[in-house]
Design a protein around this motif. Structure first.
Motif, mmCIF file in Angstrom:
data_model
loop_
_atom_site.group_PDB
_atom_site.id
_atom_site.type_symbol
_atom_site.label_atom_id
_atom_site.label_comp_id
_atom_site.label_asym_id
_atom_site.label_seq_id
_atom_site.Cartn_x
_atom_site.Cartn_y
_atom_site.Cartn_z
ATOM 1 N N PHE A 23 -3.332 3.550 -10.091
ATOM 2 C CA PHE A 23 -3.097 4.071 -11.169
ATOM 3 C C PHE A 23 -4.306 3.826 -11.820
ATOM 4 O O PHE A 23 -4.210 4.923 -13.353
ATOM 5 N N SER A 24 -5.078 3.112 -11.885
ATOM 6 C CA SER A 24 -5.921 3.725 -13.254
ATOM 7 C C SER A 24 -7.674 4.609 -13.226
ATOM 8 O O SER A 24 -6.912 5.920 -14.286
ATOM 9 N N GLY A 25 -7.638 5.075 -11.824
ATOM 10 C CA GLY A 25 -8.171 6.684 -11.866
ATOM 11 C C GLY A 25 -7.409 7.602 -12.027
ATOM 12 O O GLY A 25 -8.015 8.658 -12.479
ATOM 13 N N THR A 26 -6.360 7.081 -12.515
ATOM 14 C CA THR A 26 -5.633 8.192 -13.348
ATOM 15 C C THR A 26 -5.136 8.474 -14.012
ATOM 16 O O THR A 26 -3.827 9.466 -14.579
ATOM 17 N N GLY A 27 -5.354 7.757 -15.157
ATOM 18 C CA GLY A 27 -5.317 7.220 -16.062
ATOM 19 C C GLY A 27 -3.945 6.933 -17.168
ATOM 20 O O GLY A 27 -3.270 6.885 -18.008
ATOM 21 N N HIS A 28 -2.965 5.829 -15.883
ATOM 22 C CA HIS A 28 -2.450 4.729 -16.458
ATOM 23 C C HIS A 28 -2.468 3.955 -16.988
ATOM 24 O O HIS A 28 -3.794 3.280 -16.044
ATOM 25 N N ASN A 29 -2.107 2.764 -17.815
ATOM 26 C CA ASN A 29 -1.933 1.746 -18.062
ATOM 27 C C ASN A 29 -1.996 0.843 -17.553
ATOM 28 O O ASN A 29 -0.760 0.965 -16.923
ATOM 29 N N VAL A 30 -2.612 -0.216 -16.625
ATOM 30 C CA VAL A 30 -2.180 -1.526 -15.877
ATOM 31 C C VAL A 30 -2.731 -2.647 -16.183
ATOM 32 O O VAL A 30 -3.558 -2.804 -17.121
ATOM 33 N N LEU A 31 -1.213 -3.220 -16.328
ATOM 34 C CA LEU A 31 -1.112 -4.944 -15.930
ATOM 35 C C LEU A 31 -1.266 -5.622 -14.840
ATOM 36 O O LEU A 31 -0.284 -5.224 -13.662
ATOM 37 N N ALA A 32 -2.356 -6.339 -14.698
ATOM 38 C CA ALA A 32 -2.453 -6.456 -13.049
ATOM 39 C C ALA A 32 -2.686 -8.477 -12.835
ATOM 40 O O ALA A 32 -2.881 -8.777 -14.035
ATOM 41 N N LEU A 33 -1.342 -8.509 -12.201
ATOM 42 C CA LEU A 33 -1.116 -9.697 -12.179
ATOM 43 C C LEU A 33 -1.233 -10.661 -10.869
ATOM 44 O O LEU A 33 -0.724 -9.905 -9.731
ATOM 45 N N SER A 34 -2.067 -11.398 -11.080
ATOM 46 C CA SER A 34 -2.425 -12.812 -10.034
ATOM 47 C C SER A 34 -2.722 -14.025 -10.486
ATOM 48 O O SER A 34 -3.719 -13.656 -11.161
ATOM 49 N N ARG A 35 -3.029 -15.074 -9.353
ATOM 50 C CA ARG A 35 -3.029 -15.521 -9.838
ATOM 51 C C ARG A 35 -5.093 -15.604 -10.535
ATOM 52 O O ARG A 35 -5.864 -16.845 -10.600
ATOM 53 N N ASN A 36 -5.505 -15.586 -9.329
ATOM 54 C CA ASN A 36 -6.969 -14.534 -9.076
ATOM 55 C C ASN A 36 -7.458 -13.306 -9.863
ATOM 56 O O ASN A 36 -7.222 -12.791 -9.477
ATOM 57 N N GLU A 37 -7.702 -13.687 -11.124
ATOM 58 C CA GLU A 37 -8.114 -11.968 -12.300
ATOM 59 C C GLU A 37 -9.052 -11.625 -11.784
ATOM 60 O O GLU A 37 -9.650 -10.481 -12.340
ATOM 61 N N LYS A 38 -10.130 -12.409 -11.226
ATOM 62 C CA LYS A 38 -11.340 -12.517 -11.056
ATOM 63 C C LYS A 38 -12.122 -11.529 -10.096
ATOM 64 O O LYS A 38 -12.448 -9.654 -10.837
ATOM 65 N N PRO A 39 -10.918 -10.646 -9.222
ATOM 66 C CA PRO A 39 -11.593 -9.193 -8.463
ATOM 67 C C PRO A 39 -10.666 -8.378 -9.338
ATOM 68 O O PRO A 39 -12.015 -6.710 -9.236
ATOM 69 N N ILE A 40 -10.215 -8.570 -10.232
ATOM 70 C CA ILE A 40 -9.767 -7.081 -10.999
ATOM 71 C C ILE A 40 -10.823 -7.106 -12.387
ATOM 72 O O ILE A 40 -10.744 -6.166 -12.614
ATOM 73 N N SER A 41 -10.841 -7.843 -12.787
ATOM 74 C CA SER A 41 -11.532 -7.903 -14.395
ATOM 75 C C SER A 41 -13.060 -7.793 -13.945
ATOM 76 O O SER A 41 -13.446 -7.706 -14.886
ATOM 77 N N ASN A 42 -13.830 -8.194 -12.662
ATOM 78 C CA ASN A 42 -14.929 -7.296 -12.392
ATOM 79 C C ASN A 42 -15.325 -6.389 -12.515
ATOM 80 O O ASN A 42 -16.617 -5.623 -12.245
ATOM 81 N N LEU A 43 -14.098 -5.563 -12.395
ATOM 82 C CA LEU A 43 -14.232 -3.991 -11.885
ATOM 83 C C LEU A 43 -14.514 -3.497 -13.512
ATOM 84 O O LEU A 43 -14.630 -1.772 -13.008
ATOM 85 N N GLY A 44 -14.037 -3.844 -14.207
ATOM 86 C CA GLY A 44 -14.247 -3.088 -15.738
ATOM 87 C C GLY A 44 -13.719 -2.287 -16.166
ATOM 88 O O GLY A 44 -13.885 -1.532 -17.054
ATOM 89 N N LEU A 45 -12.355 -1.866 -15.857
ATOM 90 C CA LEU A 45 -11.470 -0.885 -15.991
ATOM 91 C C LEU A 45 -11.565 -0.956 -17.563
ATOM 92 O O LEU A 45 -10.426 -1.690 -17.313
ATOM 93 N N ASN A 46 -11.129 0.016 -17.698
ATOM 94 C CA ASN A 46 -10.906 0.215 -19.418
ATOM 95 C C ASN A 46 -9.579 0.719 -19.692
ATOM 96 O O ASN A 46 -9.000 -0.711 -20.698
ATOM 97 N N ASN A 47 -8.887 1.463 -19.170
ATOM 98 C CA ASN A 47 -7.468 0.695 -19.103
ATOM 99 C C ASN A 47 -6.343 -0.039 -18.366
ATOM 100 O O ASN A 47 -5.127 0.503 -18.292
ATOM 101 N N VAL A 48 -7.116 -0.915 -17.984
ATOM 102 C CA VAL A 48 -6.315 -2.258 -16.728
ATOM 103 C C VAL A 48 -6.490 -3.865 -17.695
ATOM 104 O O VAL A 48 -7.497 -4.253 -17.830
ATOM 105 N N THR A 49 -5.634 -4.546 -18.146
ATOM 106 C CA THR A 49 -5.244 -5.270 -17.996
ATOM 107 C C THR A 49 -5.722 -6.745 -17.318
ATOM 108 O O THR A 49 -4.050 -6.135 -15.942
#
Length: 228
Positions: A23-49
């Motif tokens: 979703f991020s790679g095609t320009g969509h805004n993403v809220l990614a929810l998980s107990r462990n947020e580090k795998p996503i936050s480590n990607l450093g994607l601009n349009n992902v919270t």
């Protein structure tokens, strides 16, 4: 292409992790929810919270609601992907085992939908990930009584919500997945090799989330290349 606001649960690994990247790679805004947020936050994607989120914590739903109010304003797609699996003979389970599985797989799904509904439009889409184990008449496996019955519950929940909101939207659909090579599958069935990778299944769910509500509402789709 108009960017959409996407919320995905269970994003720390497997299908959810791959969905965020798609979703991020095609320009969509993403809220990614998980107990462990580090795998996503480590990607450093601009349009992902992303922030730590527990489906069993009522306060975390309030955080999601606040985020939507301040940032998204509306939700176009909700993917209920998070889940927990218990593989244990029924005679060895107890009420706490079933409560734990149902709190995540059923109550968590319903509360996530309840949180997002005020921000969803008629053209919005709720996609819930179920399992072939929850489909009546499908092959069943010993030890999955709590898991598979919880996945059956969200199938019926989807059908009911589609009927209840058929005039106003959003659309509700549920995907019953067959075996997918994820960490959860490996934990439940060590050594088993599934025919579909997490990325391959994520690509299917990505497409369906964006376009499936044009063709389906209140429907169960069996996404499995095995029979029965």
């Amino acid at each position: 292409m108009t960017s959409k606001n996407i919320i995905i649960t269970g994003t720390s690994r497997g299908i959810g992790f791959e969905l965020v990247k798609l979703f991020s790679g095609t320009g969509h805004n993403v809220l990614a929810l998980s107990r462990n947020e580090k795998p996503i936050s480590n990607l450093g994607l601009n349009n992902v919270t992303t922030f730590s989120f527990d489906l069993n914590n009522p306060l975390d739903y309030k955080r999601v609601e606040t985020f939507i109010e301040l940032k998204f304003k509306k939700v176009d797609v909700l993917v209920n992907n998070a889940g927990t699996l218990l593989n244990k003979p029924f005679s060895q389970t107890n009420i706490k085992d079933f409560e734990q599985v149902y709190r995540t797989n059923v109550f968590g799904v319903s509360e996530m939908i309840r949180t997002c509904l005020p921000f969803m439009k008629k053209e919005s889409h709720v996609v819930t990930i179920s399992s072939m184990g929850g489909v009546q008449g499908s092959m069943k496996f010993p030890g999955l009584s709590a898991y598979s019955s919880s996945k059956a519950a969200v199938i019926t929940l989807t059908e009911l919500l589609a009927e209840e909101y058929k005039e106003t939207g959003p659309s509700f659909n549920v995907l019953a997945l067959g075996a997918v090579q994820t960490e959860m599958l490996e934990e439940a069935f060590p050594g088993y090799q599934a025919p579909i990778t997490a990325l391959e299944m994520a690509q299917y769910i990505y497409d369906f989330s964006l376009t499936g509500n044009k063709y389906y509402n209140g429907k169960l789709l069996q996404v499995s290349n095995s029979t029965p």
